[in-house]
Write an enzyme that holds these catalytic residues in place. Sequence first.
Site, mmCIF file in Angstrom:
data_model
loop_
_atom_site.group_PDB
_atom_site.id
_atom_site.type_symbol
_atom_site.label_atom_id
_atom_site.label_comp_id
_atom_site.label_asym_id
_atom_site.label_seq_id
_atom_site.Cartn_x
_atom_site.Cartn_y
_atom_site.Cartn_z
ATOM 1 N N CYS A 2 29.149 60.811 6.364
ATOM 2 C CA CYS A 2 28.388 62.047 6.480
ATOM 3 C C CYS A 2 27.146 61.839 7.344
ATOM 4 C CB CYS A 2 27.945 62.604 5.135
ATOM 5 S SG CYS A 2 29.286 62.956 4.026
ATOM 6 N N ARG A 27 30.282 59.619 11.841
ATOM 7 C CA ARG A 27 30.063 59.318 10.428
ATOM 8 C C ARG A 27 30.990 60.112 9.506
ATOM 9 N NH1 ARG A 27 25.101 56.830 9.752
ATOM 10 N NH2 ARG A 27 25.067 57.402 7.571
ATOM 11 N N TRP A 74 32.251 63.623 5.555
ATOM 12 C CA TRP A 74 33.407 62.766 5.243
ATOM 13 C C TRP A 74 33.586 62.927 3.733
ATOM 14 C CZ3 TRP A 74 34.701 58.614 2.138
ATOM 15 C CH2 TRP A 74 35.869 57.929 2.474
ATOM 16 N N ASN A 100 24.026 62.975 2.040
ATOM 17 C CA ASN A 100 24.912 61.846 2.349
ATOM 18 C C ASN A 100 24.808 60.868 1.189
ATOM 19 O OD1 ASN A 100 26.290 59.699 3.529
ATOM 20 N ND2 ASN A 100 24.494 59.010 4.672
ATOM 21 N N GLY A 101 25.939 60.500 0.595
ATOM 22 C CA GLY A 101 25.915 59.563 -0.528
ATOM 23 C C GLY A 101 26.818 60.056 -1.638
ATOM 24 N N GLU A 491 42.019 41.064 13.781
ATOM 25 C CA GLU A 491 41.248 42.132 14.412
ATOM 26 C C GLU A 491 42.148 43.010 15.286
ATOM 27 O OE1 GLU A 491 38.583 43.517 13.965
ATOM 28 O OE2 GLU A 491 38.081 44.543 15.825
ATOM 29 N N LYS A 495 42.576 46.979 14.732
ATOM 30 C CA LYS A 495 42.315 47.985 15.782
ATOM 31 C C LYS A 495 43.515 48.913 15.923
ATOM 32 C CE LYS A 495 38.996 47.997 16.206
ATOM 33 N NZ LYS A 495 38.087 47.045 15.649
ATOM 34 N N GLU A 498 44.082 51.263 12.785
ATOM 35 C CA GLU A 498 43.093 52.315 12.500
ATOM 36 C C GLU A 498 43.135 53.474 13.480
ATOM 37 O OE1 GLU A 498 39.240 49.646 13.889
ATOM 38 O OE2 GLU A 498 38.944 51.178 12.379
ATOM 39 N N HIS A 514 56.414 30.841 5.727
ATOM 40 C CA HIS A 514 56.137 31.017 4.292
ATOM 41 C C HIS A 514 56.306 32.473 3.862
ATOM 42 C CE1 HIS A 514 54.830 26.887 4.282
ATOM 43 N NE2 HIS A 514 54.143 27.154 5.366
ATOM 44 N N LYS A 614 32.657 55.893 10.537
ATOM 45 C CA LYS A 614 32.161 54.631 11.079
ATOM 46 C C LYS A 614 31.266 53.872 10.116
ATOM 47 C CE LYS A 614 30.623 52.458 15.207
ATOM 48 N NZ LYS A 614 31.863 51.655 15.237
HETATM 49 C C1 F6R Z 1 36.750 48.732 12.441
HETATM 50 C C2 F6R Z 1 35.467 49.157 11.919
HETATM 51 C C3 F6R Z 1 35.142 48.845 10.492
HETATM 52 C C4 F6R Z 1 33.743 48.254 10.396
HETATM 53 C C5 F6R Z 1 33.344 48.042 8.930
HETATM 54 C C6 F6R Z 1 31.986 47.396 8.797
HETATM 55 O O1 F6R Z 1 36.911 49.073 13.770
HETATM 56 O O2 F6R Z 1 34.678 49.741 12.596
HETATM 57 O O3 F6R Z 1 36.086 47.984 9.940
HETATM 58 O O4 F6R Z 1 33.732 47.038 11.087
HETATM 59 O O5 F6R Z 1 33.327 49.282 8.287
HETATM 60 O O6 F6R Z 1 30.996 48.187 9.351
HETATM 61 P P1 F6R Z 1 29.562 47.596 9.661
HETATM 62 O O7 F6R Z 1 29.744 46.536 10.708
HETATM 63 O O8 F6R Z 1 28.764 48.746 10.144
HETATM 64 O O9 F6R Z 1 29.039 46.998 8.392
#
Ligand code: F6R
Length: 619
Positions: A2, A27, A74, A100-101, A491, A495, A498, A514, A614
């Site tokens: 949010c 957000r 969100w 937000n929260g 990673e 990517k 997501e 395994h 994010k």
């Molecule tokens: C993946 C992504 C998330 C963040 C995770 C941590 O592309 O963006 O997995 O890496 O939510 O976020 P931060 O780094 O802001 O603590």
Amino acid sequence: MCGIIGYTGSKNITDVLLKGLARLEYRGYDSAGVAVLKNKGIDVVKKQGKLCILEDELKRSPITGTAGIGHTRWATHGVPNDANAHPHRDYKEDVAIAHNGIIENYRELKQTLEKKGYGFKSETDSEVIAQLISAEYKGDLRFAVMAAAKQLKGSFAIAAIHRKEPERIVGIRKDSPLIIGLGVNENFLASDIPAVLEHTKNVVYLENNETVDMNRDSCVVYNDKDEPIEKKATKIDWNISQAEKSGYKHFMLKEIFEQPEVLKNILKKRVKNSDIVFEELKIEEDKLKKIKNVAIIACGTAYHAGLIGKYLIEKNARTPVWVDTSSEFRYRDPLVDKNSLVIVISQSGETADTLAALREAKQKGAIVLAICNVAGSSIAREADGVIYTYAGPEIAVASTKAYTAQLGVLYLFAQYLAVLRGVSDIAGTKRFLQKLKEVPALADRLLKQYQANENRMQKYAAKFHKYYLASNNKSCFLYLGRNINYPNALEGALKLKEISYISAEGYPAGEMKHGPIALIDENPWVICIAVNGETYEKMLSNIQEIKARGGIIIAIISEGNNDVRGKEAEYVIEIPKTDEIFSPLLVTLPLQLLAYHVAAEFGYDIDQPRNLAKSVTVE
Ligand code: F6R
């Protein structure tokens, strides 16, 4: 999770609110709304869906006023719909709030208020805040907000307005971020800096339990005892173009292409002659010399950076390191104490689990170092010391340049620790830095080749798309790596899933026998990270085993390697040659691009993938 914006001033109010929300949309983006104060009333417009739907509505029925608040959501409590969208009003329509929260005790509060005749319209936890403020209002919005906040359990950043106070906005926070943007005859309130960057670079960070009371020509912060306090403004050195797409189709693509510059910048800032300098570190060298172990704590992409950090610190500084996700660390009574250095990594500096893990580590007496991108964020402020990654604002939900920047800092920190602990010397540092300094140019060349070659990754993505449809949606991805590139396999898979919503697993290649090798038939596309290095031959064996079972292989290889090209690997991606230890900084680039192009091929919303936000500021 949010985004909140507030504005009091003479500019076009909905324009400021909508632009601010556009910069906060990362957000959350399942609904959005604004509330604007106008002579003795509050106009509220809120809509389910992306911000453009709200924009269209406001074009059709414009509203104007003296001050206002906006919100991009969100969903946590209640499905995304118009009624659950913020801002929320009390039943008398005197107050409007954006939140937000999470309010953990909202059910009890709601029951009490309902008994007093307060009618509710949404399924959210947030609506209770507007009702409480209204119940506490005796002619002064700040007192009412503070009195209401005292009754809330959970986390909150709140922006509130009252219909009888036409230029006033009151904000308060606990465990969710809120910043103030200071202007001339105007002031702003926001969840994050990009929302105000177009108007001001003077920012004040609100701390927990602080309240801000603003109108267009004054802005006062109060502590929880209701005493006015002096807060220093921070001058932000980000510029607005960093928060814009600048000709790129998506923020993600722009941010991928910014990576060589981000790395160059980190090296420029942190390397003085042959010394590694962390000006804002604040943790005494003597303390770092004495630590017995290191724990790295983070979530998601930052966690993967932490896994690479383990290889680097153990290799360079010969100090034992373990890595954990924040959500596990915080609940399992972790074994850290005054002899431990706990490194928390976070792009946003606001991730709820990482913040809680930081607090847990501090409580146990550990030294806590934050590696963080957002200056002044909660994690940066609460840690004993901080190293900023200077990646600039990262807007795309899928993290790319923040990851590389975290890695850049970890390379430098590992070597810094090595010198401090007497494992390496000046000559060793010189050699290490010389090699590291070559990487930004190599990354730049790799990305330029990709651009000139318009474009191999897109072709692979298009082929995958066809396969996927032909396989009845059974095709998926498996990412394999070894040694320091194993975390890149995780990673790469993250990517892809997501932004493409396609099943993708990352594995250490040595684990194949395994279990995961059972997955291999003609369906999974297997990305094998097979760059030159200690375990290269082992990776070749893995490739052969996959080929023998019909898997489709994309091999990431070092330039000039012809071992698998045109043989076991259907497709190859070459990266410039470098020492294995530095290769993760290059390997990650084609993985990001592949994820980007697969998502584009499927026609998904790359910068705003479904269900994600994010900044995960709730647990
Ligand atoms: C993946 C992504 C998330 C963040 C995770 C941590 O592309 O963006 O997995 O890496 O939510 O976020 P931060 O780094 O802001 O603590």
